[in-house]
Scaffold this motif. Sequence first.
Motif, short mmCIF file in Angstrom:
data_model
loop_
_atom_site.label_atom_id
_atom_site.label_comp_id
_atom_site.label_asym_id
_atom_site.label_seq_id
_atom_site.Cartn_x
_atom_site.Cartn_y
_atom_site.Cartn_z
N ALA A 1 -4.41 123.40 -20.18
CA ALA A 1 -5.69 123.99 -19.78
C ALA A 1 -5.95 123.91 -18.28
O ALA A 1 -6.99 124.33 -17.81
CB ALA A 1 -6.83 123.30 -20.52
N LEU A 2 -4.97 123.40 -17.51
CA LEU A 2 -5.19 123.14 -16.09
C LEU A 2 -4.56 124.21 -15.22
O LEU A 2 -3.58 124.86 -15.59
CB LEU A 2 -4.61 121.77 -15.71
N ASP A 3 -5.11 124.37 -14.01
CA ASP A 3 -4.53 125.26 -13.02
C ASP A 3 -3.16 124.76 -12.61
O ASP A 3 -2.86 123.57 -12.73
CB ASP A 3 -5.42 125.33 -11.77
N VAL A 4 -2.35 125.66 -12.04
CA VAL A 4 -0.96 125.34 -11.73
C VAL A 4 -0.86 124.19 -10.72
O VAL A 4 0.00 123.32 -10.86
CB VAL A 4 -0.21 126.60 -11.26
N THR A 5 -1.74 124.14 -9.72
CA THR A 5 -1.66 123.06 -8.74
C THR A 5 -2.08 121.73 -9.36
O THR A 5 -1.47 120.69 -9.08
CB THR A 5 -2.57 123.35 -7.53
N ILE A 6 -3.12 121.74 -10.21
CA ILE A 6 -3.57 120.51 -10.87
C ILE A 6 -2.51 120.06 -11.88
O ILE A 6 -2.24 118.86 -12.02
CB ILE A 6 -4.92 120.73 -11.59
N GLN A 7 -1.88 121.01 -12.58
CA GLN A 7 -0.81 120.68 -13.52
C GLN A 7 0.32 119.95 -12.79
O GLN A 7 0.82 118.93 -13.26
CB GLN A 7 -0.26 121.96 -14.15
N ALA A 8 0.70 120.47 -11.62
CA ALA A 8 1.78 119.84 -10.86
C ALA A 8 1.40 118.42 -10.45
O ALA A 8 2.23 117.50 -10.50
CB ALA A 8 2.11 120.68 -9.62
N GLN A 9 0.14 118.21 -10.06
CA GLN A 9 -0.32 116.86 -9.69
C GLN A 9 -0.24 115.90 -10.88
O GLN A 9 0.20 114.76 -10.74
CB GLN A 9 -1.77 116.93 -9.19
N ILE A 10 -0.68 116.36 -12.06
CA ILE A 10 -0.69 115.51 -13.25
C ILE A 10 0.75 115.16 -13.67
O ILE A 10 1.04 114.01 -14.03
CB ILE A 10 -1.44 116.19 -14.42
N LEU A 11 1.66 116.14 -13.61
CA LEU A 11 3.06 115.86 -13.95
C LEU A 11 3.68 114.83 -13.01
O LEU A 11 4.37 113.91 -13.43
CB LEU A 11 3.89 117.15 -13.93
N GLU A 12 3.43 114.99 -11.69
CA GLU A 12 3.92 114.03 -10.70
C GLU A 12 3.33 112.65 -10.97
O GLU A 12 4.02 111.64 -10.87
CB GLU A 12 3.56 114.49 -9.29
N ARG B 1 5.66 118.69 -2.57
CA ARG B 1 4.70 118.36 -1.51
C ARG B 1 3.32 118.79 -1.98
O ARG B 1 2.90 119.92 -1.76
CB ARG B 1 5.07 119.08 -0.21
N LEU B 2 2.66 117.89 -2.68
CA LEU B 2 1.39 118.26 -3.32
C LEU B 2 0.24 117.47 -2.72
O LEU B 2 0.38 116.30 -2.38
CB LEU B 2 1.46 117.97 -4.82
N SER B 3 -0.88 118.14 -2.62
CA SER B 3 -2.11 117.48 -2.19
C SER B 3 -2.87 117.04 -3.44
O SER B 3 -2.92 117.76 -4.42
CB SER B 3 -2.96 118.46 -1.37
N ASN B 4 -3.47 115.86 -3.39
CA ASN B 4 -4.28 115.39 -4.52
C ASN B 4 -5.75 115.78 -4.37
O ASN B 4 -6.60 115.33 -5.11
CB ASN B 4 -4.17 113.86 -4.65
N GLU B 5 -6.02 116.65 -3.39
CA GLU B 5 -7.40 117.08 -3.17
C GLU B 5 -7.86 118.01 -4.30
O GLU B 5 -7.09 118.80 -4.81
CB GLU B 5 -7.52 117.86 -1.86
#
Length: 615
Positions: A186-197, A569-573
């Motif tokens: 249910a998450l956006d692609v950038t938030i999904q990448a943060q959660i997986l990391e 290279r992901l931002s947690n913002e």
Amino acid sequence: MTTHPVLSVDKLSTAFRVERRWREVVRSVSFTIGPKETVALVGESGSGKSVTALSLMRLTPRDSSRITGSVILGGRDLLQLPDAAMRQVRGDEIAMIFQEPMTSLNPVLTIGFQIAEALILHRGMSRAEAEAETVRLLDKVRIPAATSRIHDYPHRFSGGMRQRVMIAMALACRPKLLIADEPTTALDVTIQAQILELIKLLQEEEGMSVLFITHDMGVVAEIADRTVVMYGGEAVETGTTADIFARPAHPYTRMLLSAVPRLGSMAGHPHPVPFPKIDRTTGLPAPPEEIPDTVARAERPVLEVQDLTTRFEIRGGLLGRARGRVHAVEKVSFDLRQGETLALVGESGCGKSTTGRSVMRLIEPLSGSVLLDGEDIMALGERELRERRRKMQMIFQDPFASLDPRMTVGAAIAEPLVINRLASRAEAREKTAELLRRVGLSPDMAGRFPHEFSGGQRQRICIARALAVRPRLIVADESVSALDVSVKAQVVNLMLELQAGMKLAYLFISHDMAVVERVSHRVAVMYLGEIVEIGPRAEIFGNPQHSYTRRLLEAVPVPDPARRREKHRLSNEELKSPIRPLDYVPPERLYREVSPGHMVQVSDSAPPLPVVAAA
């Protein structure tokens, strides 16, 4: 030295009582999970993967379900434990996070209280110790200002931050095994990448094992050491993730992999290309067919949007005075031609859905102009607007919520024809049969109700209803994001075929960059209510100029296990708030032309915008 598995599942079967008969939905599933290992349970909706996870935790309804087989954790068979002992296992030795965190969190309790509750119950801490440990856990899952946020309620967090809270709660008792059931769907692609990391990082730090349930093969490649493919309640293929991606043996596995959109696969294709059609017996794709150019460039655009602005007032206090405004859409301009697809992309909260609804005047914009075939929609009265809406139709994300559950699908499709006096009831029935055929359904399905169809079939019905009035423009708002990967491919192909045959213009709203690359002619990237970059699809994907566009593309999961160890290279913002003070005046935005038709906002490094609290 042989290491014992953390979890060993042998011949697990689950049946549910349906109309006085037992119906088996999981059949003889076996797999193991080793120490610090991630095993992915993958398959489409209805394959039995979530029921398998619920069965491991013994969370299926006691009176209407039956579980057999064995589930060994720490030398004990969980299926044989007394209820009190099983309650101790849950949250202590095995923790579980679900797809929708808001349904898992109690809305009337602070998140600090909910995490501390597990620590007091399972680890015997005092309230003060539990609160200190809660702050440490929230810091660990990268929630900023954790000390102050433990007193916030769930609705004060974004979807990605709520999922981090759920992970913190799951980690509270240092479980041996974390079961993650579609935690990023249910998450956006950038938030999904943060959660997986985050899950990968925490797994290394905590040394826990993970059972990851998903239907997204890109996510499987990112996170899993081994993969179990489920189909029809059975495990049809098991192996290392690298082997399954390189040498899939079962036709269903090959079909899943073939249907995955891969970023960059459209290089060299000037026009949209349908997904390859999959042979269900072999799982092998046929060569994709490129759709000829359908864009009517010589004619006036079907849709011309200029300086569209939509804001919502936030009221508070005893007298309900305005305290701020949500700048949802701010001076958005674009055009859309016959036979063309313009994709609006960005994360949740960027204003793309509000833009689509404002164009349709389902939400009243504050200012700007919307011309449909040269006529200003904003200047129309209610009656004239209702008539012009024949030319523009909308397809929503959730087809079940879009259909009246008490109305047959045939009646739902025929209704706009009758209301708009385009056909008599007899003619409407004939046209309904033709429309059902056109979207790949049988005319005899007209007498069924929405609950009797799958998600993909319901979305086809919504497309048929939108086509009934022969529109010029269709606004597709996340119309395929809730669908399984293979069903998504079928619906996208249907939309492309209809566009080629009927010269439809699509405003395609999505956060799925891989699907956008396949279906669009042009792409507009939205951030905080503004278009920050717009241009031909090949330019946006091949030469992204704005930092936010690059961030979206970098976050897309790559379905290649060989690249799993690469660090993103992901931002947690979080996405910044679009809430502004009442006296806020947006700055004038300037754009530069990178190449013909490719424009980027030059205020990329503009100072932070002032923000006011929503409360």
